[in-house]
Design a protein around this motif. Sequence first.
Motif, PDB file in Angstrom:
ATOM      1  N   GLU A   1       0.825  -1.210   0.000  1.00  0.00           N
ATOM      2  CA  GLU A   1       0.000   0.000   0.000  1.00  0.00           C
ATOM      3  C   GLU A   1       0.857   1.258   0.000  1.00  0.00           C
ATOM      4  O   GLU A   1       0.525   2.257  -0.640  1.00  0.00           O
ATOM      5  CB  GLU A   1      -0.931  -0.011   1.219  1.00  0.00           C
ATOM      6  CG  GLU A   1      -2.059  -1.019   1.141  1.00  0.00           C
ATOM      7  CD  GLU A   1      -2.986  -0.749  -0.029  1.00  0.00           C
ATOM      8  OE1 GLU A   1      -3.372   0.422  -0.224  1.00  0.00           O
ATOM      9  OE2 GLU A   1      -3.304  -1.690  -0.767  1.00  0.00           O
ATOM     10  N   LYS A   2       1.981   1.184   0.724  1.00  0.00           N
ATOM     11  CA  LYS A   2       2.891   2.326   0.762  1.00  0.00           C
ATOM     12  C   LYS A   2       3.451   2.594  -0.631  1.00  0.00           C
ATOM     13  O   LYS A   2       3.543   3.749  -1.070  1.00  0.00           O
ATOM     14  CB  LYS A   2       4.021   2.044   1.750  1.00  0.00           C
ATOM     15  CG  LYS A   2       5.017   3.184   1.898  1.00  0.00           C
ATOM     16  CD  LYS A   2       6.086   2.822   2.922  1.00  0.00           C
ATOM     17  CE  LYS A   2       7.129   3.943   3.045  1.00  0.00           C
ATOM     18  NZ  LYS A   2       8.203   3.581   4.008  1.00  0.00           N
TER      19      LYS A   2
ATOM     20  N   THR B   1       0.666   4.040  -2.883  1.00  0.00           N
ATOM     21  CA  THR B   1       0.411   5.461  -2.605  1.00  0.00           C
ATOM     22  C   THR B   1       1.531   6.335  -3.138  1.00  0.00           C
ATOM     23  O   THR B   1       1.296   7.370  -3.778  1.00  0.00           O
ATOM     24  CB  THR B   1       0.248   5.679  -1.088  1.00  0.00           C
ATOM     25  OG1 THR B   1      -0.847   4.891  -0.610  1.00  0.00           O
ATOM     26  CG2 THR B   1      -0.017   7.148  -0.775  1.00  0.00           C
TER      27      THR B   1
ATOM     28  N   TYR C   1      -9.679   5.539  -5.708  1.00  0.00           N
ATOM     29  CA  TYR C   1      -8.746   5.268  -4.605  1.00  0.00           C
ATOM     30  C   TYR C   1      -8.010   6.545  -4.179  1.00  0.00           C
ATOM     31  O   TYR C   1      -7.839   6.818  -2.986  1.00  0.00           O
ATOM     32  CB  TYR C   1      -7.742   4.205  -5.057  1.00  0.00           C
ATOM     33  CG  TYR C   1      -6.647   3.909  -4.045  1.00  0.00           C
ATOM     34  CD1 TYR C   1      -6.867   3.032  -2.998  1.00  0.00           C
ATOM     35  CD2 TYR C   1      -5.393   4.519  -4.153  1.00  0.00           C
ATOM     36  CE1 TYR C   1      -5.863   2.752  -2.065  1.00  0.00           C
ATOM     37  CE2 TYR C   1      -4.387   4.256  -3.237  1.00  0.00           C
ATOM     38  CZ  TYR C   1      -4.634   3.363  -2.194  1.00  0.00           C
ATOM     39  OH  TYR C   1      -3.643   3.107  -1.277  1.00  0.00           O
TER      40      TYR C   1
ATOM     41  N   GLU D   1     -10.147   8.812  -2.121  1.00  0.00           N
ATOM     42  CA  GLU D   1     -10.285   8.281  -0.760  1.00  0.00           C
ATOM     43  C   GLU D   1      -9.037   8.561   0.069  1.00  0.00           C
ATOM     44  O   GLU D   1      -9.128   8.861   1.272  1.00  0.00           O
ATOM     45  CB  GLU D   1     -10.562   6.778  -0.845  1.00  0.00           C
ATOM     46  CG  GLU D   1     -10.711   6.103   0.500  1.00  0.00           C
ATOM     47  CD  GLU D   1     -10.881   4.591   0.354  1.00  0.00           C
ATOM     48  OE1 GLU D   1     -10.618   3.884   1.344  1.00  0.00           O
ATOM     49  OE2 GLU D   1     -11.267   4.140  -0.744  1.00  0.00           O
ATOM     50  N   GLN D   2      -7.865   8.491  -0.555  1.00  0.00           N
ATOM     51  CA  GLN D   2      -6.599   8.691   0.166  1.00  0.00           C
ATOM     52  C   GLN D   2      -6.167  10.155   0.190  1.00  0.00           C
ATOM     53  O   GLN D   2      -5.056  10.459   0.635  1.00  0.00           O
ATOM     54  CB  GLN D   2      -5.501   7.832  -0.490  1.00  0.00           C
ATOM     55  CG  GLN D   2      -5.768   6.340  -0.447  1.00  0.00           C
ATOM     56  CD  GLN D   2      -5.801   5.803   0.967  1.00  0.00           C
ATOM     57  OE1 GLN D   2      -5.005   6.212   1.823  1.00  0.00           O
ATOM     58  NE2 GLN D   2      -6.738   4.882   1.223  1.00  0.00           N
ATOM     59  N   ARG D   3      -6.976  11.053  -0.327  1.00  0.00           N
ATOM     60  CA  ARG D   3      -6.702  12.486  -0.350  1.00  0.00           C
ATOM     61  C   ARG D   3      -5.485  12.835  -1.224  1.00  0.00           C
ATOM     62  O   ARG D   3      -4.802  13.818  -0.991  1.00  0.00           O
ATOM     63  CB  ARG D   3      -6.502  13.044   1.073  1.00  0.00           C
ATOM     64  CG  ARG D   3      -7.661  12.772   2.017  1.00  0.00           C
ATOM     65  CD  ARG D   3      -7.540  13.553   3.307  1.00  0.00           C
ATOM     66  NE  ARG D   3      -6.230  13.457   3.921  1.00  0.00           N
ATOM     67  CZ  ARG D   3      -5.817  12.412   4.648  1.00  0.00           C
ATOM     68  NH1 ARG D   3      -6.617  11.374   4.843  1.00  0.00           N
ATOM     69  NH2 ARG D   3      -4.604  12.410   5.186  1.00  0.00           N
TER      70      ARG D   3
ATOM     71  N   LEU E   1      -1.978  15.081   0.211  1.00  0.00           N
ATOM     72  CA  LEU E   1      -0.768  14.259   0.271  1.00  0.00           C
ATOM     73  C   LEU E   1       0.264  14.669  -0.779  1.00  0.00           C
ATOM     74  O   LEU E   1       1.449  14.360  -0.625  1.00  0.00           O
ATOM     75  CB  LEU E   1      -1.126  12.782   0.084  1.00  0.00           C
ATOM     76  CG  LEU E   1      -1.905  12.125   1.231  1.00  0.00           C
ATOM     77  CD1 LEU E   1      -2.127  10.651   0.941  1.00  0.00           C
ATOM     78  CD2 LEU E   1      -1.160  12.286   2.551  1.00  0.00           C
TER      79      LEU E   1
END
Length: 686
Positions: A616-617, A620, A663, A666-668, A683
């Motif tokens: 996931e890291k 992102t 996605y 959702e993760q900004r 982010l």
Amino acid sequence: MSLKEEILSKTNRGLEVFCFYMPIDFVLKRNFRNPLYDDKRASCNIYYDKKGDCYRMKDFGNELYSGDCFWFVAAMLGLDIRMDFQKVLTAIIRDLNLNIPVLDKGSRYCDLYLRNRASIPHKKPEQEHPAENKKWFNLYEQPFKPDEIAYWQQYGITAKTLQRFAVKSLLRYESVSNQGKVYTLSSTEKEPVFCYMMGDFVKIYRPFSKMRFLYGGEKDEHYIFGLEQLPSKGDILFITGGEKDVLSLSAHHFNAICFNSETASIPENIIESLQLRFRHIILLYDTDETGLRETRRQAEALARYNILTLTLPLQGIKSEKDISDFFALGRTENDLKSLISEMLSGIYTQTIMMLRSCEIDYDNPPDASKSVVAVNGVPLGTQDNLFCITGGEGTGKSNYISAILSGTLGKEQIPSEQALGLEIIANPKGLAVLHYDTEQSEAQLHKNLGRTLRRASLTAVPDFYHSLYLASLSRKDRLKLIRESMDLFHHKHGGIHLVVIDGIADLIRSANDETESIAIVDELYRLAGIYNTCIICVLHFVPNGIKLRGHIGSELQRKAAGILSIEKDDYPECSVVKVIKVRDGSPLDVPMMLFGWDKEADMHVYRGEKSKEDKEKRKTGELIAVVKETFRNTSKLSYQDLCNMLMREMGIKDRTAKKYIAYMKEQRILLQDASGNYQKGELCHT
């Protein structure tokens, strides 16, 4: 009895009328496209109408185009069925040669018929116009009899092949001679009659008769039998002397065509077109005096196209002179493949000499030389495609390649752990496995070969495995050697299982030259398709996120079915394998695999997958990098523009791009304003 009823009684209630005038083949009660207009869907069929006691055509898509055989003939001739009914009857009687007195002998329907007849097969002009010199004919088909099937089967020709090439068995054939005399040929047990259907004309074949070949209808000036059945691309195409040879070759899984005869001139434009589709075009004529003479003549006439010639080991007598006889004598598909391999070996004499100087001799290692760190890749992909391996130095790619190549040397699939986490398709047929290296020294390549054999539990190099050292050759010679040796080994080993080109950038002058980059990737992609194999291209660049650098990297990103990157992990003793591109889905959703050196095993071993958190890291981080690049020159993008940008930058499909947008919201990573446009999120500013 009325004239209409008399016609129906003599034409199987109108069915023979439909068969004569219908410009396409049809099967009763099976839908086809209506030939009377630009029909997009097959919603038309011919059936027997019990109430009317005749055959009718029914168009379920347009009721106006339905009717009996008289209506259909009127439509095909451009006549009005009500006003010109007598002309329609006269046309049917004359065209089908029915023994019915023609009442309207003064009718001028013929002019209308000739203007509309271009789309009608099996045509017969009126006998009042002999100057047209167009042979009419009537065919009466029948199912193949057992003895007829046996005749074809002696050449390996099956019923399926006969059907594919529209070869028919005839009960009777009617036509007119050059002198204007009507004649009939009837099939008998001793003299069967076959027919090659060729659209507007037919070629009659009577194998046991004095006159074996006859033509009916309009023979095409450039008659080519088998052209429609050819695939879009392939390795070998044979040009033979006759239709039976084409059928026999096709039944044995070879591509073939023939012209009207061995003495027919071969149009150069046809050869030019076929050369774009096939690697080799081979003349395969009879071995009698005529065949040998025409082989030489055709080869000389087409010398500029490098057409090959193959002479069969036959005596050249009547029963032993062509490829059909070759198979009838008990020879097999593999026997013909062996002849092809021998022919190519003679052509590639110089290449074979170069191969001997390049191939690693494991039993006689070269003198020790200064060690050079090699950057290697591993094959992962599908047949007919390219797969790219990329990464920096010191990441363990040589051992990774060794593991994958070892999986291609056995008949059974090795465990994925033994292949450092990959599933490698085994090679039970012993097809060629080719490893070309453009950078490593002979000593290092020999060492790697030994590691590959040890991982595969082998002590000797299999005869189908070729590890080739190309560093000493010029860039031009490297590509030539790869191209010609692939062809040679393909025929020698019956196919190619896998190809690894370690150092694709060393085949051109500059990896940043756009023209050269496009040309080399296109050529390798073409070779992968011709030989039905996977070609792994190793690119010695460290990727920039999920993108490859340079023009050659961009071309591989576009053409390759998948891209894999090998990098050093956060823990120095391990290397991590990341997928940059996959054919379906997202590369960021594929687990990252680890492998590292095991001192006791004296080789790299599989260390499992990175954790879900690490995946996931990475996901992102890669998406943030993509967003920053995307919005470098703009502050806002519409949803569709953003989708297109992600598809282009990441090499993904539309559905995956939409999934990523959701996605990233959702993760900004992305923000959406009131008007629906997107901009960088929180982010992306950290």
